[in-house]
Scaffold this active site. Structure first.
Site, PDB file in Angstrom:
ATOM      1  N   GLY A  12      39.156  43.147  44.325  1.00 28.95           N
ATOM      2  CA  GLY A  12      38.988  42.033  43.391  1.00 28.95           C
ATOM      3  C   GLY A  12      37.715  41.266  43.718  1.00 28.95           C
ATOM      4  O   GLY A  12      37.442  40.990  44.889  1.00 28.95           O
ATOM      5  N   ASP A 143      41.878  35.658  48.540  1.00 22.35           N
ATOM      6  CA  ASP A 143      43.213  35.423  49.108  1.00 22.35           C
ATOM      7  C   ASP A 143      43.164  34.779  50.497  1.00 22.35           C
ATOM      8  O   ASP A 143      44.162  34.278  50.985  1.00 22.35           O
ATOM      9  CB  ASP A 143      43.994  36.744  49.182  1.00 22.35           C
ATOM     10  CG  ASP A 143      44.261  37.327  47.812  1.00 22.35           C
ATOM     11  OD1 ASP A 143      44.045  36.612  46.814  1.00 22.35           O
ATOM     12  OD2 ASP A 143      44.667  38.501  47.728  1.00 22.35           O
TER      13      ASP A 143
HETATM   14  O1  F6P Z   1      41.585  40.377  45.254  1.00 24.42           O
HETATM   15  C1  F6P Z   1      42.804  39.718  45.427  1.00 24.42           C
HETATM   16  C2  F6P Z   1      43.401  39.349  44.126  1.00 24.42           C
HETATM   17  O2  F6P Z   1      42.555  38.452  43.500  1.00 24.42           O
HETATM   18  C3  F6P Z   1      44.831  38.810  44.232  1.00 24.42           C
HETATM   19  O3  F6P Z   1      44.895  37.461  44.492  1.00 24.42           O
HETATM   20  C4  F6P Z   1      45.415  39.211  42.919  1.00 24.42           C
HETATM   21  O4  F6P Z   1      46.804  39.397  43.007  1.00 24.42           O
HETATM   22  C5  F6P Z   1      44.750  40.512  42.647  1.00 24.42           C
HETATM   23  O5  F6P Z   1      43.501  40.466  43.270  1.00 24.42           O
HETATM   24  C6  F6P Z   1      44.555  40.883  41.211  1.00 24.42           C
HETATM   25  O6  F6P Z   1      43.955  42.129  41.178  1.00 24.42           O
HETATM   26  P1  F6P Z   1      43.467  42.893  39.899  1.00 24.42           P
HETATM   27  O7  F6P Z   1      42.248  42.187  39.403  1.00 24.42           O
HETATM   28  O8  F6P Z   1      43.150  44.281  40.368  1.00 24.42           O
HETATM   29  O9  F6P Z   1      44.612  42.877  38.927  1.00 24.42           O
END
Ligand code: F6P
Length: 419
Positions: A12, A143
């Protein structure tokens, strides 16, 4: 002969991951006598496997500088898991073929715990396959759950967004509460760790200040106590303002909101807990409510970034290049807190093996005894991380001047590879 750097963004993205890219590229350019080019993986490691490498030398200085204030991931990121060397041998071999074909001496992998694990494995296999590459992990995750480092680049800005948002929305609901909305619920990210939710608590400086309730993933959700607290806030302060982490679980350990999908790393996709909590409030207490899911807004809100965070994001990128030049491998630059008051920090170093695949949760001492708020110790830790402003420049139309790179790909020399 000068070796090239291969930099990739993973997982992310954050409001400041491009500040790290900026730190990498500017530092490499300042060391032109010792480093060749900086290539970036298109969409992270997936692009590397496909031999889709972006030549950052095609971007002018102004565009690279503008990365410092541009959110998103300028080269693309991905959720793609390289499994164990035994299971994914062909992919590791392909990776090394790509590194070899493009004279890569340094692999800089910008990500969270899973990415630290990948960088670690690449450092091991590259030696085994006779093409040793210096692998440096570069930390990022909103996070804030990486071990060893005091904080994670990306977190401070999201923390600031959440604190500012709950502060502003609470003023709104407070104005409406006598005749209309009594409860406002803000859902925030953070997966299994409550750091982002906790940041909302920085706003509550005096008795009665919002948010009145924080729901942490570290504390099992107890409906009766929660409802008592909502009622108390409405009866005593006129309204109730709530921050809920997407990772909140019930006493049986089940997420209150799990969409049913999982990513490549096996993480459950979360999101949508705010309406669940809102429905509990409506059905049991009958209060009118509004809820919001901050979702990608929090992860991209560069306009309200914390200066401390931007500086740290840049610094870990610059440090990664310096580590590479010092001959290091299998390590990650980390943030070390030198003092709290005044807040001072410096860059330290951690072995990737100590960072990989471990999540750092909020310590018990940061959560109040009732489980719904943050303690003074948490405040001391979190406070400095959201400090300072670092506004992007704005254009005449009133919009931020964010850069979009040209992302020119290097000519491929290897056979195609399916990812
Ligand atoms: O990178 C961590 C995060 O931002 C988490 O807080 C969240 O649950 C997740 O990524 C969401 O991921 P994606 O964008 O792959 O759905």
């Amino acid at each position: 002969m000068k070796k090239n750097i291969l930099y990739a963004q993973s997982g992310g993205v954050t409001p400041v991951i491009n500040a790290t890219a900026c730190g990498v590229i500017e530092t490499a350019r300042a060391n032109r006598d010792r480093i060749g080019k900086v290539y970036a993986g298109k969409d992270g490691i997936m692009g590397i496997l496909r031999e889709e490498l972006i030549d950052t030398s095609k971007e002018n200085k102004a565009n690279i500088t503008a990365l410092r204030h541009t959110p998103g991931g300028a080269f693309g990121s991905c959720r793609y898991k390289l499994r164990s060397i035994e299971e994914s041998r062909r992919e590791y071999e392909r990776l090394i073929e790509v590194l070899k074909a493009h004279d890569i001496g340094y692999f800089l992998y910008n990500g969270g715990g899973d990415s630290a694990d990948t960088a670690y494995k690449v450092s091991q296999i590259s030696k085994k396959l006779g093409f040793p590459v210096q692998c440096i992990g570069v930390p990022k995750t909103i996070d804030n759950d990486l071990p060893v480092t005091d904080s994670c680049p990306g977190f401070g800005s999201v923390a600031k967004y959440v604190a500012v948002s709950i502060m502003e929305a609470s003023l709104d609901v407070e104005s409406m509460a006598s005749s209309s909305t009594k409860v406002f619920i803000l859902e925030v990210m953070g997966r299994h760790a409550g750091w982002i939710a906790a940041a909302g608590g920085l706003v509550a400086r005096e008795e009665g200040d919002p948010p009145h309730i924080i729901l942490f993933p570290e504390v099992p959700f107890k409906q009766r106590e929660f409802l008592k607290k909502v009622k108390y806030a409405v009866e005593n302060y006129g309204y109730c303002s709530i921050v809920v982490s997407e990772g909140v679980r019930n006493s049986r350990g089940k997420f209150l909101a799990e969409t049913g999908t999982r990513d490549a790393f096996g993480h459950a996709q979360l999101g949508g807990v705010a309406p669940v909590v809102a429905e509990i409030v409506r059905s049991r207490l009958g209060y009118k409510y509004h809820w919001a899911v901050s979702d990608y807004l929090q992860r991209s809100a560069r306009h309200v970034a914390a200066k401390t965070d931007v500086d740290q994001a840049y610094a870990v990128g610059a440090a990664a290049v310096k580590f590479a030049l010092e001959g290091k491998s299998g390590v990650m630059p980390v943030i070390k807190r030198v003092s709290n008051n005044p807040y001072r920090w410096k860059i330290g170093e951690a072995a990737l093996g100590r960072v990989a695949n471990r999540e750092k949760m909020m310590p018990k001492s940061y959560i109040t005894a009732d489980g719904f708020g943050i303690t003074p110790a948490a405040r001391r830790y979190l406070g400095p991380l959201i400090r300072g402003e670092d506004y992007p420049p704005y254009d005449r139309d009133g919009l931020p001047k964010y850069v979009r790179l040209h992302n020119v790909l290097v000519r491929k020399t290897l056979p195609e590879f399916d990812v």
